[in-house]
Every structure is written in C-alpha cells, then in structure tokens.
Design an enzyme around this catalytic site. Structure first.
Site, PDB file in Angstrom:
ATOM      1  N   ASP A 220       1.073  -1.302   0.126  1.00  0.00           N
ATOM      2  CA  ASP A 220      -0.050   0.028  -0.087  1.00  0.00           C
ATOM      3  C   ASP A 220       0.610   1.159   0.036  1.00  0.00           C
ATOM      4  OD1 ASP A 220      -2.585   1.321  -0.240  1.00  0.00           O
ATOM      5  OD2 ASP A 220      -2.359   1.652   2.046  1.00  0.00           O
ATOM      6  N   SER A 244      -7.366   4.614  -0.166  1.00  0.00           N
ATOM      7  CA  SER A 244      -7.604   3.478  -0.546  1.00  0.00           C
ATOM      8  C   SER A 244      -9.167   2.799  -0.303  1.00  0.00           C
ATOM      9  CB  SER A 244      -6.727   2.453   0.218  1.00  0.00           C
ATOM     10  OG  SER A 244      -5.286   2.580   0.066  1.00  0.00           O
ATOM     11  N   GLN A 294      -5.679  -2.467  -6.707  1.00  0.00           N
ATOM     12  CA  GLN A 294      -6.373  -1.624  -5.828  1.00  0.00           C
ATOM     13  C   GLN A 294      -7.139  -0.648  -6.519  1.00  0.00           C
ATOM     14  OE1 GLN A 294      -4.460   2.045  -3.290  1.00  0.00           O
ATOM     15  NE2 GLN A 294      -4.290  -0.002  -1.904  1.00  0.00           N
TER      16      GLN A 294
END
Length: 302
Positions: A220, A244, A294
């Site tokens: 991430d 996110s 993502q």
C-alpha cells in the site's frame, strides 16, 4: 502484545525516509496483536501516525488475526479487503475473526476491524494446504539492481517541500527504478509505470505469515503513485486527496520480505474520482511472487 511491544510500536513512523533494524523491529511489534478472546485480537497504531491509520497497517494486522486461527501448514494465497471508514490512530483497533470454512484443502477467514463499535475495515483471506499443479509465470522486467540505485533519503535531498511524514523513519527500504513522481511532476515526463525495489530494512524472524504480512503492509506504500504519475501530480505538492477503497492480493510463491523484491505497478484506468492500480511483485531472481490490484479514491480540483 506486551507493554514494551506497545511502546516500541508507538515509536514507529509508517511513512518516512531513513530506517534500519530498530524501525523494522517496531513494525514486527506492531503486527504482534494482543489476543483478547477466542477469535478477537487488538492492535495499536504508532503514536506519531498521520491523521488516519495507514491502510497497509490495518491490512497487515487483519491478516495476522486471520492467520492466527489457521494451522501453520496452510499458507495464505489471497486476500480481498475493503477500507470502510478512516481509522483513528489514537485508539486501538479490534479485529474480529469469523471462521467461515475449514475444508480439506482450503481455509477461509473473514476479519472485521472495529473502532468505537463501527467497522472500519473488512478482509476475507483464503489459505491452502500445499499441493502440486501447473506452473508458469510472467517474466520480471529488465531493471537495474537495487544496490545501484539511490536510497529514498538520497532521492529526497533536493525536495525540501516534501518535508512532512515522508522523511520520517520507515521500516521498508524503497529504491525507485524510474524517476519518482515528485521528479516527473517537474520534468513533465509522465511515467506509464512506477517501479521500485523494496525490502524490509533489516532481518525478519523466520515466520512465513509475518513475511506475507510485511509485504501486504508494503503493497500500500507506492501503489497510488501510479495514477498520479500519469497526470504529473503528487501528494503534498499538489491539491490532491486520496484514500484506498479496496485492495486485493494473490500470493503465488514463497518469499522473504527482508530480501529485495521489485514492485512493478501501473494504472490502467481512472474515472469518477476513482483510480485503478495494479502491481506485480518479483523476487530478485525474477520469480513472480505476488500480484495486487487496488482501487483508490483520488480527488483533484476541477
């Protein structure tokens, strides 16, 4: 988690520049959840966290919670997660594990991260007992070796405007293969891909689940840089806000997170204030070890 471990974790900054074994040890402590009750665990955030909990932290902690209810011989092969609400780093996160299924080959777990009685994060993870099957994989891109590249701190020296959280100690050593987004933003040479070498900045214990959780944490860190780089904008330097939304990881082969791996990412689409980013992880010997997708919320002034 012991009081000493909590104190160590509280000193860890999750986003910044220099690192080392002590900073990595703090991350390991951060992932060492306290077991409150059967299927219930508690995790903390660093004291000097940003305004909200780092997504890689909550994903890594949730995977630890799931993994601690699964036999060690079954390895995680995928996770799918949703970031529901911003996490508050000033209070603990309670992780509730639902044992969905224990089959002959696969084990499925669902984890919910809770603060103040509300879900902030949801994760589903699947574990599999080892078995043989078909084998093939994409080849790693031809890139320079990590030892030949500038460190993150060296890359930052000429950019005093990025003096916030990105300069503080980090547990992951990051080396950009191509020019980082804050450089291409100035040169006007937008990059279609974002490639970085990564590794835990020190030595990790020999625990498979921990290595997977550290890679989950690292996944991430630069992923949403890919859509930003295509448009020549960057955090802290432009009016952009982001978060996110969901995160999926597939783990293909064994690896060590304290050895170099290439994170090769790109963004195939952006629309409706949402940007999709995809990434592949390769070990230093070229082995494809994991794939990530993502979707992130990215808002810029119109």
């Amino acid at each position: 988690m012991t009081d000493l471990a909590k104190d160590a974790a509280a000193e860890l900054d999750i986003t910044g520049g220099a690192g080392g074994q002590a900073v990595l040890d703090h991350l390991v402590d951060l992932l060492d959840l306290e077991k409150i009750e059967e299927n219930i665990f508690r995790g903390v955030s660093p004291a000097n966290s940003p305004v909200r909990v780092f997504g890689g932290q909550v994903a890594g902690q949730a995977l630890v919670a799931a993994g601690r209810t699964v036999p060690s011989e079954r390895k995680v092969h995928s996770l799918h997660a949703y970031f529901i609400r911003p996490g508050d780093p000033s209070i603990p996160i309670v992780y509730e594990v639902d044992r969905i299924r224990d089959g002959r080959s696969f084990t499925t777990r669902r984890v919910t991260g809770v603060q103040r009685g509300k879900a902030i994060f949801a994760l589903s993870a699947s574990f599999q007992r080892p078995e043989p099957g078909l084998e093939h994989a994409d080849e790693m891109p031809d890139v320079p070796a990590p030892e030949t590249l500038l460190t993150f701190a060296e890359r930052m020296r000429d950019f005093p405007d990025l003096s916030g959280t990105r300069r503080r100690p980090r547990p992951i050593d990051v080396r950009y293969v191509n020019d980082p987004p804050w450089v291409t933003r100035q040169t006007g040479r937008a990059e279609a891909r974002n490639q970085v070498w990564m590794r835990a900045d020190g030595r990790l214990p020999d625990e498979d689940l921990l290595h997977v959780c550290v890679l989950t944490y690292a996944s991430d860190m630069t992923l949403l840089d890919s859509p930003l780089a295509r448009h020549g904008i960057y955090w802290e330097l432009d009016e952009v806000s982001g978060a996110s939304l969901d995160h999926a990881l597939w783990f293909h082969r064994p690896f060590r997170a304290d050895e170099w791996f290439l994170y090769d990412t790109t963004s195939p689409s952006a629309s409706g204030a949402r940007s999709l980013a995809t990434g592949r992880f390769f070990a230093a010997d070229g082995t494809l070890i994991a794939t990530v997708v993502q979707e992130g919320l990215l808002r810029v002034p119109s």
